[in-house]
Design a protein around this motif. Structure first.
Motif, PDB file in Angstrom:
ATOM      1  N   PRO A 181       0.822  -1.220   0.000  1.00 43.08           N
ATOM      2  CA  PRO A 181       0.000   0.000   0.000  1.00 43.08           C
ATOM      3  C   PRO A 181       0.852   1.264   0.000  1.00 43.08           C
ATOM      4  CG  PRO A 181      -0.796  -1.570   1.635  1.00 43.08           C
ATOM      5  CD  PRO A 181       0.518  -2.107   1.144  1.00 43.08           C
ATOM      6  N   LEU A 182       0.253   2.335  -0.468  1.00 45.13           N
ATOM      7  CA  LEU A 182       0.936   3.625  -0.470  1.00 45.13           C
ATOM      8  C   LEU A 182       1.233   4.069   0.957  1.00 45.13           C
ATOM      9  CD1 LEU A 182      -1.319   5.345  -3.125  1.00 45.13           C
ATOM     10  CD2 LEU A 182       1.118   4.920  -3.408  1.00 45.13           C
ATOM     11  N   ALA A 183       2.376   4.698   1.147  1.00 41.91           N
ATOM     12  CA  ALA A 183       2.720   5.266   2.445  1.00 41.91           C
ATOM     13  C   ALA A 183       1.842   6.500   2.701  1.00 41.91           C
ATOM     14  CB  ALA A 183       4.197   5.638   2.478  1.00 41.91           C
ATOM     15  N   PRO A 184       1.624   6.858   3.950  1.00 38.58           N
ATOM     16  CA  PRO A 184       0.714   7.973   4.273  1.00 38.58           C
ATOM     17  C   PRO A 184       1.077   9.292   3.607  1.00 38.58           C
ATOM     18  CG  PRO A 184       1.213   6.710   6.245  1.00 38.58           C
ATOM     19  CD  PRO A 184       2.109   6.169   5.165  1.00 38.58           C
ATOM     20  N   GLY A 185       2.359   9.545   3.375  1.00 41.80           N
ATOM     21  CA  GLY A 185       2.740  10.830   2.804  1.00 41.80           C
ATOM     22  C   GLY A 185       2.597  10.933   1.302  1.00 41.80           C
ATOM     23  N   ASP A 186       2.226   9.849   0.637  1.00 42.04           N
ATOM     24  CA  ASP A 186       2.104   9.879  -0.814  1.00 42.04           C
ATOM     25  C   ASP A 186       0.814  10.582  -1.217  1.00 42.04           C
ATOM     26  OD1 ASP A 186       3.678   8.230  -3.152  1.00 42.04           O
ATOM     27  OD2 ASP A 186       1.590   8.611  -3.682  1.00 42.04           O
ATOM     28  N   CYS A 187       0.853  11.294  -2.342  1.00 44.80           N
ATOM     29  CA  CYS A 187      -0.303  12.077  -2.791  1.00 44.80           C
ATOM     30  C   CYS A 187      -1.208  11.324  -3.754  1.00 44.80           C
ATOM     31  CB  CYS A 187       0.165  13.369  -3.460  1.00 44.80           C
ATOM     32  SG  CYS A 187       1.048  14.483  -2.347  1.00 44.80           S
ATOM     33  N   MET A 188      -0.852  10.105  -4.131  1.00 43.37           N
ATOM     34  CA  MET A 188      -1.663   9.340  -5.070  1.00 43.37           C
ATOM     35  C   MET A 188      -2.923   8.819  -4.389  1.00 43.37           C
ATOM     36  SD  MET A 188      -0.479   5.916  -7.129  1.00 43.37           S
ATOM     37  CE  MET A 188      -1.378   5.280  -8.555  1.00 43.37           C
ATOM     38  N   THR A 189      -4.040   8.802  -5.129  1.00 41.70           N
ATOM     39  CA  THR A 189      -5.279   8.185  -4.663  1.00 41.70           C
ATOM     40  C   THR A 189      -5.780   7.228  -5.742  1.00 41.70           C
ATOM     41  OG1 THR A 189      -6.740   9.886  -5.590  1.00 41.70           O
ATOM     42  CG2 THR A 189      -5.898  10.261  -3.362  1.00 41.70           C
ATOM     43  N   GLU A 190      -6.727   6.399  -5.382  1.00 39.74           N
ATOM     44  CA  GLU A 190      -7.262   5.410  -6.327  1.00 39.74           C
ATOM     45  C   GLU A 190      -8.499   5.899  -7.068  1.00 39.74           C
ATOM     46  OE1 GLU A 190      -5.673   2.696  -7.082  1.00 39.74           O
ATOM     47  OE2 GLU A 190      -4.115   3.129  -5.591  1.00 39.74           O
ATOM     48  N   GLU A 191      -8.985   7.084  -6.730  1.00 43.64           N
ATOM     49  CA  GLU A 191     -10.165   7.643  -7.378  1.00 43.64           C
ATOM     50  C   GLU A 191      -9.795   8.935  -8.095  1.00 43.64           C
ATOM     51  OE1 GLU A 191     -13.050   6.155  -7.524  1.00 43.64           O
ATOM     52  OE2 GLU A 191     -12.437   4.497  -6.231  1.00 43.64           O
ATOM     53  N   PRO A 192     -10.464   9.241  -9.233  1.00 43.82           N
ATOM     54  CA  PRO A 192     -10.181  10.494  -9.933  1.00 43.82           C
ATOM     55  C   PRO A 192     -10.369  11.684  -8.989  1.00 43.82           C
ATOM     56  CG  PRO A 192     -11.602   9.069 -11.248  1.00 43.82           C
ATOM     57  CD  PRO A 192     -11.506   8.445  -9.885  1.00 43.82           C
ATOM     58  N   PRO A 193      -9.553  12.708  -9.092  1.00 46.70           N
ATOM     59  CA  PRO A 193      -8.470  12.917 -10.066  1.00 46.70           C
ATOM     60  C   PRO A 193      -7.134  12.313  -9.654  1.00 46.70           C
ATOM     61  CG  PRO A 193      -8.726  14.887  -8.764  1.00 46.70           C
ATOM     62  CD  PRO A 193      -9.784  13.927  -8.281  1.00 46.70           C
ATOM     63  N   TYR A 194      -7.148  11.333  -8.767  1.00 40.87           N
ATOM     64  CA  TYR A 194      -5.971  10.557  -8.383  1.00 40.87           C
ATOM     65  C   TYR A 194      -4.901  11.392  -7.657  1.00 40.87           C
ATOM     66  CZ  TYR A 194      -8.219   7.592 -11.849  1.00 40.87           C
ATOM     67  OH  TYR A 194      -9.137   6.872 -12.560  1.00 40.87           O
ATOM     68  N   PHE A 195      -5.330  12.439  -6.985  1.00 43.92           N
ATOM     69  CA  PHE A 195      -4.405  13.283  -6.224  1.00 43.92           C
ATOM     70  C   PHE A 195      -5.062  13.698  -4.919  1.00 43.92           C
ATOM     71  CE2 PHE A 195      -2.168  17.202  -5.046  1.00 43.92           C
ATOM     72  CZ  PHE A 195      -0.847  16.815  -5.208  1.00 43.92           C
ATOM     73  N   LYS A 196      -4.358  13.513  -3.832  1.00 44.47           N
ATOM     74  CA  LYS A 196      -4.863  13.819  -2.502  1.00 44.47           C
ATOM     75  C   LYS A 196      -4.935  15.338  -2.303  1.00 44.47           C
ATOM     76  CE  LYS A 196      -3.151  11.127   0.590  1.00 44.47           C
ATOM     77  NZ  LYS A 196      -2.158  10.543   1.557  1.00 44.47           N
ATOM     78  N   GLU A 197      -6.147  15.841  -2.079  1.00 42.51           N
ATOM     79  CA  GLU A 197      -6.325  17.289  -1.976  1.00 42.51           C
ATOM     80  C   GLU A 197      -5.519  17.885  -0.821  1.00 42.51           C
ATOM     81  OE1 GLU A 197      -7.983  19.364  -4.076  1.00 42.51           O
ATOM     82  OE2 GLU A 197      -8.246  17.598  -5.344  1.00 42.51           O
ATOM     83  N   SER A 198      -5.329  17.124   0.238  1.00 42.53           N
ATOM     84  CA  SER A 198      -4.597  17.654   1.388  1.00 42.53           C
ATOM     85  C   SER A 198      -3.153  17.969   1.047  1.00 42.53           C
ATOM     86  CB  SER A 198      -4.659  16.661   2.556  1.00 42.53           C
ATOM     87  OG  SER A 198      -4.074  15.417   2.198  1.00 42.53           O
ATOM     88  N   CYS A 199      -2.615  17.361  -0.023  1.00 36.02           N
ATOM     89  CA  CYS A 199      -1.239  17.652  -0.415  1.00 36.02           C
ATOM     90  C   CYS A 199      -1.076  19.095  -0.878  1.00 36.02           C
ATOM     91  CB  CYS A 199      -0.787  16.703  -1.518  1.00 36.02           C
ATOM     92  SG  CYS A 199      -0.401  15.021  -0.945  1.00 36.02           S
ATOM     93  N   PHE A 200      -2.160  19.704  -1.338  1.00 36.59           N
ATOM     94  CA  PHE A 200      -2.056  21.083  -1.792  1.00 36.59           C
ATOM     95  C   PHE A 200      -1.766  22.057  -0.653  1.00 36.59           C
ATOM     96  CE2 PHE A 200      -4.785  19.927  -5.613  1.00 36.59           C
ATOM     97  CZ  PHE A 200      -3.760  20.106  -6.519  1.00 36.59           C
ATOM     98  N   GLU A 201      -2.162  21.704   0.557  1.00 35.77           N
ATOM     99  CA  GLU A 201      -2.030  22.660   1.652  1.00 35.77           C
ATOM    100  C   GLU A 201      -0.583  23.103   1.861  1.00 35.77           C
ATOM    101  OE1 GLU A 201      -2.860  22.986   6.477  1.00 35.77           O
ATOM    102  OE2 GLU A 201      -3.717  21.317   5.331  1.00 35.77           O
ATOM    103  N   LYS A 202       0.324  22.154   2.052  1.00 37.76           N
ATOM    104  CA  LYS A 202       1.715  22.519   2.284  1.00 37.76           C
ATOM    105  C   LYS A 202       2.426  22.893   0.984  1.00 37.76           C
ATOM    106  CE  LYS A 202       2.410  20.078   6.629  1.00 37.76           C
ATOM    107  NZ  LYS A 202       3.205  19.083   7.393  1.00 37.76           N
ATOM    108  N   LEU A 203       2.017  22.269  -0.110  1.00 37.60           N
ATOM    109  CA  LEU A 203       2.612  22.618  -1.392  1.00 37.60           C
ATOM    110  C   LEU A 203       2.281  24.062  -1.741  1.00 37.60           C
ATOM    111  CD1 LEU A 203       4.299  21.524  -3.709  1.00 37.60           C
ATOM    112  CD2 LEU A 203       2.207  20.609  -4.741  1.00 37.60           C
ATOM    113  N   ASP A 204       1.041  24.464  -1.530  1.00 34.41           N
ATOM    114  CA  ASP A 204       0.649  25.855  -1.762  1.00 34.41           C
ATOM    115  C   ASP A 204       1.479  26.807  -0.903  1.00 34.41           C
ATOM    116  OD1 ASP A 204      -1.267  25.028  -3.532  1.00 34.41           O
ATOM    117  OD2 ASP A 204      -2.982  25.524  -2.276  1.00 34.41           O
TER     118      ASP A 204
END
Length: 408
Positions: free
Chosen positions: A165-188
């Protein structure tokens, strides 16, 4: 008869706001509530804020000064409510770098040379501080770029195995759009620092497994051999590019840093890049795409085989040459470095990293002795320069060794 207070109906939104009556934006959580007297003001408020991607207006809250909700992403769920009007942020014009033949031009049309630093994932998701970009500018005022390795997608799995399984810090998801929205917080937050300092950002995807970490045992787990995974990756980039389409100082989208599959054909790499760049371009048409050769952005494969059909592309390679010298590789049988001195004389094979590169880069045989010095280094960099001059495309040295920095 008692007085009855009736809230005025929602005002129609101006054109360009993609407004829908009777819909309340619900998820993801909005980032603020602000004053607006009607839908037009709410839409305009969203347009003026680079983070705003979606807005919801509630006329009954005008008197409270919080009638306009602004969202940092398009809600994934909505709720029917007659009190609301909601819509996407209107199109924004944002300055971008422009590819012009072999040159890269800034928004004013002047040639620009990008130079700066890598911000690795830890600097973004781990120990990010609000003053990082400011500190960088103070230390090296001429630096104008951050390569932000912040799109971590199929990059970390439990037990360091692609089937786990993906590690908790990875931004990939199994549902479209396949990107974890929470990753935007620190990236932003990291991108905002650079924008504030007027430093350009190359937004970079690090995808260890999707890029082919297990190419020799499980090639079907990478984007070059798995059409479903490649499609997911393209969808992800369209979503990420849309998120940053209105942000200033986005220099390029580096859609897959350092392809790791050492056996993949150059045509397959190019075809993959065509699709990934097209996906990002569909959401942010003016933002350049950045691509480099497999494997690991090797200079020895930096040639016409990576050229894409789109003209809006920056081509990149790494310069860790000679690898054994840069990384201090030790000959375990003798406990001495393979390449221990500069300048010095070594076999061509040792300088280019052995096979298969010796057969490509040593026309007089791998055993030929060559002088490892500034002239040799210049001759290797001339390989990259030849692509720039022949194909008329801009090139960017992605990562460099301390040796090449000292000679630049």
């Amino acid at each position: 008869m008692r007085d009855v207070t009736v809230s005025p109906p929602p005002s129609p939104a101006p054109s360009g706001c993609s407004a829908v009556d009777g819909i309340e934006g619900k998820l993801p959580p909005h980032f603020d509530e602000t004053d607006a007297k009607d839908t037009g003001e709410c839409c305009a408020s969203c347009a003026s804020e680079s983070r705003c991607k979606f807005w919801s207006f509630k006329a009954a809250d005008v008197s409270k000064g919080i009638a306009c909700r602004r969202f940092a992403a398009v809600p994934t769920k909505n709720q029917t409510s007659a009190q609301f009007v909601s819509g996407r942020a209107p199109p924004r014009s944002v300055a971008r770098l422009r590819v012009s033949g072999a040159q890269l031009l800034d928004p004013s049309g002047k040639p620009i040379r990008l130079s700066g630093f890598n911000w690795p994932p830890r600097a973004i998701y781990g120990s990010a501080y609000d003053g990082d970009a400011e500190l960088m500018q103070r230390q090296l005022p001429r630096a104008n770029l951050v390569r932000m390795v912040g799109v971590l997608w199929d990059n970390a799995r439990l037990d360091d195995r692609g089937d786990r399984p993906l590690a908790p810090g990875d931004c990939m998801t199994e549902e479209p759009p396949y990107f974890k929205e929470s990753c935007f917080e620190k990236l932003d937050r990291a991108v905002q620092q650079c924008v504030k300092q007027q430093v350009w950002v190359v937004l970079t995807a690090r995808c260890e497994y999707a890029a082919g970490q297990e190419f020799d045992t499980h090639p079907e787990r990478n984007v070059f051999h798995n059409a479903t995974l490649a499609s997911m990756h393209a969808t992800m980039w369209k979503h990420v590019a849309a998120h940053y389409a209105s942000w200033p100082y986005i220099a390029a989208f580096e859609v897959l840093s350092e392809p790791r599959d050492k056996n993949v054909d150059a045509t397959a790499v190019r075809n993959f890049y065509e699709r990934a760049c097209a996906a990002a371009r569909s959401a942010s048409p003016d933002t350049p795409c950045m691509v480099g050769p497999a494997p690991y952005y090797k200079l020895w494969n930096f040639d016409e085989r990576i050229l894409l059909r789109s003209p809006n592309v920056i081509y990149t390679f790494d310069y860790f040459v000679p690898t054994d010298y840069v990384f201090g590789t030790i000959d375990k049988s003798r406990q001495v470095p393979f390449i221990g001195s500069y300048p010095g004389s070594y076999s061509c094979s040792s300088l280019v990293g052995g096979n298969p590169w010796a057969s490509k880069c040593c026309p007089h045989g791998g055993n030929q002795t060559q002088r490892f010095d500034a002239e040799w280094t210049a001759s290797q960099l001339a390989r990259a320069a030849s692509l720039r001059s022949q194909a008329r495309v801009p090139i960017f040295v992605n990562q460099v060794s301390s040796l090449s920095l000292s000679l630049s």
